[in-house]
Design an enzyme around this catalytic site. Structure first.
Site, PDB file in Angstrom:
ATOM      1  N   HIS A  54       0.844  -1.195   0.000  1.00 38.18           N
ATOM      2  CA  HIS A  54       0.000   0.000   0.000  1.00 38.18           C
ATOM      3  C   HIS A  54       0.879   1.244   0.000  1.00 38.18           C
ATOM      4  CE1 HIS A  54       0.715  -0.823   4.267  1.00 38.18           C
ATOM      5  NE2 HIS A  54       0.295   0.382   4.595  1.00 38.18           N
ATOM      6  N   HIS A  56       1.290   3.919   1.958  1.00 42.69           N
ATOM      7  CA  HIS A  56       1.824   4.610   3.129  1.00 42.69           C
ATOM      8  C   HIS A  56       3.342   4.675   3.072  1.00 42.69           C
ATOM      9  CE1 HIS A  56      -2.002   3.964   5.793  1.00 42.69           C
ATOM     10  NE2 HIS A  56      -2.128   4.959   4.943  1.00 42.69           N
ATOM     11  N   ASP A  58       5.799   4.423   5.060  1.00 39.50           N
ATOM     12  CA  ASP A  58       6.665   3.448   5.713  1.00 39.50           C
ATOM     13  C   ASP A  58       6.660   2.091   5.004  1.00 39.50           C
ATOM     14  OD1 ASP A  58       3.990   3.230   6.625  1.00 39.50           O
ATOM     15  OD2 ASP A  58       4.604   2.153   8.419  1.00 39.50           O
ATOM     16  N   HIS A  59       5.960   2.013   3.872  1.00 40.99           N
ATOM     17  CA  HIS A  59       5.988   0.821   3.034  1.00 40.99           C
ATOM     18  C   HIS A  59       6.486   1.145   1.620  1.00 40.99           C
ATOM     19  CE1 HIS A  59       3.670  -1.793   5.853  1.00 40.99           C
ATOM     20  NE2 HIS A  59       3.323  -0.606   6.319  1.00 40.99           N
ATOM     21  N   HIS A 110      -7.590  -1.037   5.052  1.00 40.62           N
ATOM     22  CA  HIS A 110      -6.578  -0.194   5.692  1.00 40.62           C
ATOM     23  C   HIS A 110      -6.339   1.028   4.812  1.00 40.62           C
ATOM     24  CE1 HIS A 110      -3.192   0.756   8.264  1.00 40.62           C
ATOM     25  NE2 HIS A 110      -2.406   0.843   7.202  1.00 40.62           N
ATOM     26  N   ASP A 134      -0.328  -4.251   5.984  1.00 40.16           N
ATOM     27  CA  ASP A 134      -1.069  -3.843   7.184  1.00 40.16           C
ATOM     28  C   ASP A 134      -2.516  -4.330   7.150  1.00 40.16           C
ATOM     29  OD1 ASP A 134       1.265  -2.616   7.834  1.00 40.16           O
ATOM     30  OD2 ASP A 134       0.504  -0.564   7.771  1.00 40.16           O
ATOM     31  N   HIS A 173       4.405  -5.209  10.198  1.00 40.13           N
ATOM     32  CA  HIS A 173       4.880  -4.608  11.446  1.00 40.13           C
ATOM     33  C   HIS A 173       5.050  -5.659  12.536  1.00 40.13           C
ATOM     34  CE1 HIS A 173       4.299  -0.287  10.417  1.00 40.13           C
ATOM     35  NE2 HIS A 173       3.383  -0.792   9.595  1.00 40.13           N
TER      36      HIS A 173
END
Length: 290
Positions: A54, A56, A58-59, A110, A134, A173
């Site tokens: 996805h 975001h 941090d990905h 998400h 996530d 995570h």
């Protein structure tokens, strides 16, 4: 096929899926690209593709840098918001990288563009793997930032649950202890769950990851996959599975608020050596993902 688990940022995972014979590798959610490239170089691998679950940061943060550094690199994902995207994929689409096969599983909730990746190798008896970002965590699931309880119910109980039970689950995570503490609150008599929590604490004490789990294990201890269990229904006060999911997520959102900490953007900046002193640059934190 070998999966290399790489801990990054505060609690993220990125992965390298390696075809051992050809030494070709596929990266999943490589948010810290310089570290990924160091590993690729050290292990004499050839990076051929990136799978992004996805958009975001941090990905997906590392995609653009990797595209610049690796000529011809393909970056796959389902959301136009993904940085560095070269090839947009759709539900059930299959990709092939020599002997490694990838099936794209669309799991919006998400974010509206979440994609999980189910991976197996030709003529290999090892268990397949699913990279869930996530969407599904060990002992939990992702927050419904851009979706609904109906969507997450479908994602977990129809899409992911249709995979072989021995499928290894690699999530985005390391939230396992926190997730399992909540799960024990939901099902205080679940002995398998208590054993899993003890195991996760021991792994944490040794600074070792809790990934991978398996789908079978998740059905034994993850309350978001146990919506028909009497204890879970009693905790939520609901019997309809979607309503059980909805209440579980709301209760999990309120459970054990995280302590004050640097926002994830600052953690990434520290790793890149880009952290600035002004507090203004530390003020915007990404919402909790679990």
């Amino acid at each position: 096929m070998k999966v290399k688990v790489i801990s990054i940022l505060e609690d993220n995972y990125m992965y390298l899926v390696i075809e051992e014979q050809s030494k070709q590798a596929i990266a999943v959610d490589p948010a810290v690209p310089h570290r990924l490239l160091e590993i690729v170089k050290r292990e004499a691998l050839s990076l051929i593709a990136v799978l992004t679950t996805h958009y975001h940061w941090d990905h997906a943060r590392g995609n653009e840098a990797l595209v610049k550094e690796v000529p011809g690199l393909k970056v796959y994902g389902a959301d136009d918001r993904i940085k560095g995207l070269t090839d947009k994929v759709t539900d059930s689409q299959e990709l092939k990288f020599n002997s490694i096969n990838v099936r794209c599983l669309f799991t919006p909730c998400h974010t509206s563009g979440d994609m999980c990746y189910y991976i197996w190798e030709d003529e290999c008896t090892d268990a397949p793997a699913v990279f869930t970002g996530d969407t599904l965590f060990i002992g939990g699931c992702g927050r419904f930032f851009e979706g609904t309880a109906e969507q997450m119910h479908y994602n977990l109980t129809k899409v992911l649950a249709s995979l072989p039970q021995e499928t290894k689950v690699f999530c985005g995570h390391e939230n396992t202890i926190k997730n399992l503490k909540f799960a024990v609150l939901v099902e205080p008599e679940n002995e398998k769950l208590k054993e899993m929590l003890s195991w996760a604490r021991a792994r944490d004490d040794d600074d070792k990851p809790t990934v991978p789990s398996t789908l079978k294990e998740e059905f034994d201890h993850n309350p978001f996959l146990r919506l028909s269990e009497k204890a879970v229904q009693k905790f939520t006060g609901k019997t309809d599975p979607v309503e059980v999911m909805r209440v579980l997520r709301k209760e999990k959102d309120k459970f054990q608020k995280p302590k004050d900490r640097l926002p994830p953007q600052a953690m990434l900046a520290l790793q890149w050596g880009l952290l600035m002193s002004s507090k203004d640059h530390l003020s915007s934190a990404l919402k909790e993902n679990d």
